[in-house]
Design an enzyme around this catalytic site. Sequence first.
Site, PDB file in Angstrom:
ATOM      1  N   TYR A  60       0.811  -1.214   0.000  1.00  0.00           N
ATOM      2  CA  TYR A  60       0.000   0.000   0.000  1.00  0.00           C
ATOM      3  C   TYR A  60       0.849   1.271   0.000  1.00  0.00           C
ATOM      4  O   TYR A  60       0.418   2.307  -0.481  1.00  0.00           O
ATOM      5  CB  TYR A  60      -0.939   0.013   1.209  1.00  0.00           C
ATOM      6  N   ASP A 176      -7.496 -11.053   9.492  1.00  0.00           N
ATOM      7  CA  ASP A 176      -6.119 -11.260   9.026  1.00  0.00           C
ATOM      8  C   ASP A 176      -5.138 -11.237  10.194  1.00  0.00           C
ATOM      9  O   ASP A 176      -4.103 -10.572  10.129  1.00  0.00           O
ATOM     10  CB  ASP A 176      -5.746 -10.198   7.993  1.00  0.00           C
TER      11      ASP A 176
END
Length: 436
Positions: A60, A176
Amino acid sequence: MDVADPEPLGLFSEGELMSVGMDTFIHRIDSTEVIYQPRRKRAKLIGKYLMGDLLGEGSYGKVKEVLDSETLCRRAVKILKKKKLRRIPNGEANVKKEIQLLRRLRHRNVIQLVDVLYNEEKQKMYMVMEYCVCGMQEMLDSVPEKRFPVCQAHGYFRQLIDGLEYLHSQGIVHKDIKPGNLLLTTNGTLKISDLGVAEALHPFAVDDTCRTSQGSPAFQPPEIANGLDTFSGFKVDIWSAGVTLYNITTGLYPFEGDNIYKLFENIGRGDFTIPCDCGPPLSDLLRGMLEYEPAKRFSIRQIRQHSWFRKKHPLAEALVPIPPSPDTKDRWRSMTVVPYLEDLHGRAEEEEEEDLFDIEDGIIYTQDFTVPGQVLEEEVGQNGQSHSLPKAVCVNGTEPQLSSKVKPEGRPGTANPARKVCSSNKIRRLSACKQQ
């Protein structure tokens, strides 16, 4: 006299030149004799934050160390480029979701979002977070065994369950959980991070049913590996926490595969083995958390009541320390902002004429942690009808004081290097929006 004749000019012929050798004419300097002048580190301010060195880089964006020039707190900033986010599937949506979730969370074991800044001209977003010195995965990779001593793993696991219980109490499924998303502070406090794929359940939802998952494959439960349309979100986090506990205590993974298809096939069957040296209590806890049937899988309450979780484990092995910085090999992980502070303050008197450091213009503080946009201002006409006119505002509800192209009178402009600007004025430079 023939011009082409080399003798009168004192030149060598090609044959003579080759016989003498090029070293006669080219002086070679040994590399040890060369004095390299390191490039001067130039200070850069983003709003009120002084930028430091790179801490890490992901899909990202980059993460850098920063220093709050007002509070002198050490922070970390995640730098996100809108252009890069558009190339990542669900990139912009995941970032927006993470910001919205983090702004409502306050817990010792969940990473805290301190500030969000946005540069509309450069299409960059800066997520300022609390500083963590190291990641759990980095610590595991620093030792040959790839695991923690039982005492150390137990302490981290207790904090993981505390943070996970808080997230679930807020109706948030992380999806996650893994060592790569668990950060550690200098005093050993664990922080759950990276809520980009997390899901906030509806406030009036009757259960924790979820329909999508984007988590790391090795930490996914059988119901996701087998492609079920719906599944219990909380039990997904329990499974991922179980795989994490298995990994940090054994240095292995309960399920492996040469590729993602083989991996999901093994997870879908649910067959795994636990090393004998784990002992009966830990083995029982792992089997409960890695139960194939979600309904029979341990809840957080059952984990807290388990004997291994409640037991105080003796220090039988040396603890895994925080490893040195990968780039500078600094074992103390010292502040990387210090050289920039020296550039900011140490040379101001000597180089008054120069633009000593950079300040990004057009920074907008978005205190409710969303990207600035436009709102509609109602204007009532003479006929009593309302007309909606677009009006640019900061998302914190305040109007921009200045356009990025318009400067007030008497205020030094940083875009013009010919003007003299003292460092104190630059540090106190306000953002384009009033802060509340």
